[in-house]
Design a protein around this motif. Structure first.
Motif, mmCIF file in Angstrom:
data_model
loop_
_atom_site.group_PDB
_atom_site.id
_atom_site.type_symbol
_atom_site.label_atom_id
_atom_site.label_comp_id
_atom_site.label_asym_id
_atom_site.label_seq_id
_atom_site.Cartn_x
_atom_site.Cartn_y
_atom_site.Cartn_z
ATOM 1 N N ALA A 138 -0.777 14.955 -4.574
ATOM 2 C CA ALA A 138 0.335 14.163 -5.091
ATOM 3 C C ALA A 138 0.314 12.777 -4.443
ATOM 4 N N CYS A 139 0.388 11.744 -5.241
ATOM 5 C CA CYS A 139 0.374 10.359 -4.757
ATOM 6 C C CYS A 139 1.584 9.617 -5.325
ATOM 7 N N THR A 140 2.198 8.760 -4.521
ATOM 8 C CA THR A 140 3.340 7.972 -4.990
ATOM 9 C C THR A 140 3.156 6.502 -4.617
ATOM 10 N N ARG A 141 3.701 5.633 -5.465
ATOM 11 C CA ARG A 141 3.777 4.198 -5.197
ATOM 12 C C ARG A 141 5.214 3.733 -5.411
ATOM 13 N N GLY A 142 5.641 2.833 -4.542
ATOM 14 C CA GLY A 142 6.985 2.286 -4.654
ATOM 15 C C GLY A 142 7.086 1.195 -5.698
ATOM 16 N N PRO A 143 8.297 0.677 -5.918
ATOM 17 C CA PRO A 143 8.522 -0.329 -6.976
ATOM 18 C C PRO A 143 7.814 -1.651 -6.716
ATOM 19 N N GLY A 144 7.378 -1.898 -5.489
ATOM 20 C CA GLY A 144 6.712 -3.160 -5.199
ATOM 21 C C GLY A 144 5.227 -3.150 -5.515
ATOM 22 N N ARG A 145 4.707 -2.064 -6.059
ATOM 23 C CA ARG A 145 3.275 -1.977 -6.340
ATOM 24 C C ARG A 145 3.046 -1.686 -7.821
ATOM 25 N N GLU A 146 1.826 -1.960 -8.270
ATOM 26 C CA GLU A 146 1.472 -1.667 -9.650
ATOM 27 C C GLU A 146 1.425 -0.158 -9.866
#
Length: 441
Positions: free
Chosen positions: A157-165
């Motif tokens: 599982a991988c997540t990115r925050g709102p500041g990244r594409e």
């Protein structure tokens, strides 16, 4: 993979598969992904797969149980998140969650944020924790199933925050490729751990109770496998009570290394226990053991030394079968090798001619039985090795401040093993040390 790794992942990706360790492999995976590729990464393995429950699983189970193997959030180590996302925790994921869908379908799940099930669980777990709030602000969520031989065994599982594409399909394919490598490494680690657990369980079941108290006899032992990963070899030892105030001791060595010699060792050790229960004499016991070895695959040419101590008669009876001679040290020393009436031939040759050697002891005596790995060396012959071991026994015994202390004999065993030659002789080193105290007539 190297080109793709350089484009997406950290150098930790190159370490995947370098160690046969489940948790270390999991850490390599999450360190390859976070914080460079994503803000947070975690690896989960199906509990059924870890426990090797290989029965048929429904194509669309109502829920899955998965164990968190590793987690990395930002540049923090997994230990910083242990209170919120503990490694080793087993979680239940219902059918409607993207995790269960990834497992059931074998397809990567790409979402705009964490699912409702995950957000509810995080809120319950972290409450007002700032780290949990950061995870809940995930703007892109990627779940990649770990597939091995056509079936899913876990997921990343991988997540990115709102500041990244947000994650792209190409990036998802890259994680799938990474997961393929990780699957092979994880499966190898799981198989290795299974074999190691089996070997350790066998060794533990074979260890005699040398801490048991015997009349006029204290016993300690030591064993050093030939290699760091060799948990089972051909050496064996045992301590057996006999009728009266007698105690039997044996050290043996089945030729070779690996599972074949270990099986031969187990069979010989079991045979000795059975024969000792018949309460026959030491020479006859060895004769019968010779017959058993001749009918046991892999047991021929095994060597051993069998000793029976009779505290009331003040006698120590020894029978050898091609094994190095024991050492004996009286109250005032020095330690000496015992001159056996006959060294005897190795077991399994059908010689049927084993002769006893009887020692009469008048005071407290140390008796040392050992395997040839303790005295053989590439730089000296075996007689020099025995002389060196005798000198080490004298030095160690003289250096014991309180010989009556319960830890005195085990400490001496450890010292004798530590003093053994270290010139890469690939043989197990085993010893059995007994303090014999004649009883009063």
């Amino acid at each position: 993979m190297p080109l793709r790794r350089r484009a997406h992942f950290s150098p930790a990706a190159d370490a995947i598969g370098s160690e046969l360790d489940l948790h270390l492999t999991g850490r390599h995976v999450v360190h390859a992904l976070a914080p460079g590729f994503c803000d947070a990464a975690s690896v989960y393995l199906l509990q059924r797969w870890i426990l090797e429950e290989e029965g048929r699983v429904p194509a669309d189970p109502p829920q899955i149980e998965a164990r968190r193997l590793a987690v990395r959030i930002g540049a923090d180590t997994a230990e910083d998140w242990e209170h919120l996302l503990p490694v080793g925790e087993v979680l239940v994921f219902p059918r409607e969650t993207p995790y269960a869908r990834a497992i059931a379908s074998g397809q990567t799940q790409l979402l705009d944020g964490v699912d409702r099930h995950t957000s509810d669980r995080l809120r319950r777990t972290g409450r007002d924790d700032a780290g949990v709030h950061a995870l809940l602000r995930t703007a892109s969520f990627l779940i990649v199933p770990l597939r091995l031989r056509g079936r899913a065994v876990g997921f990343v599982a991988c997540t990115r925050g709102p500041g990244r594409e947000p994650f792209t399909r190409g990036e998802a394919v890259a994680v799938e490729s990474l997961g393929g490598r990780a699957c092979v490494a994880l499966d190898n680690a799981r198989r290795y751990e299974r074999e190691r657990r089996t070997a350790l369980a066998i060794r533990r079941s074979l260890l005699p109770d040398t801490g048991r108290a015997f009349p006029s006899c204290r016993v300690a032992h030591g064993c050093l496998p030939a290699g760091q990963e060799d948990v089972i070899g051909g050496d064996w030892y045992d301590v057996l009570p006999r009728t009266g105030r007698r105690v039997a001791m044996i050290v043996g060595d089945a030729m070779g290394h690996g599972p074949e010699s270990a099986v031969a060792m187990i069979q010989l050790r079991t045979a000795v226990r059975t024969l000792a229960a018949l309460d026959i004499g030491p020479a006859e016991l060895m004769d019968r053991l010779d017959t058993v070895a001749g009918d046991t695959p892999g047991a021929s040419f095994a060597t051993c030394i069998y000793v029976e101590w009779d505290a009331e008669a003040h006698t120590c009876t020894l029978v050898g079968a091609g094994h190095p001679p024991p050492l004996v040290r009286g109250p005032d020393g020095p330690a000496e090798r015992i001159s056996l009436v006959s060294a005897g031939l190795p077991l399994g040759l059908g010689s049927g001619r084993y002769e006893p050697t009887v020692l009469h002891l008048t005071g407290p005596t140390l008796l040392l039985l050992y395997s040839d790995g303790l005295v053989e060396s590439r730089t000296a012959d075996i007689d020099q090795g025995i002389a060196r071991l005798a000198a080490a026994l004298d030095t160690g015994a003289d250096g014991i401040p309180d010989p009556a202390h319960p830890k005195a004999l085990p400490s001496l065993c450890r010292r004798l093993l530590a003093d053994a030659p270290s010139d890469e002789v690939r043989d197990d080193r085993t010893l059995l040390l007994a303090e014999l105290t004649p009883g009063k007539n």
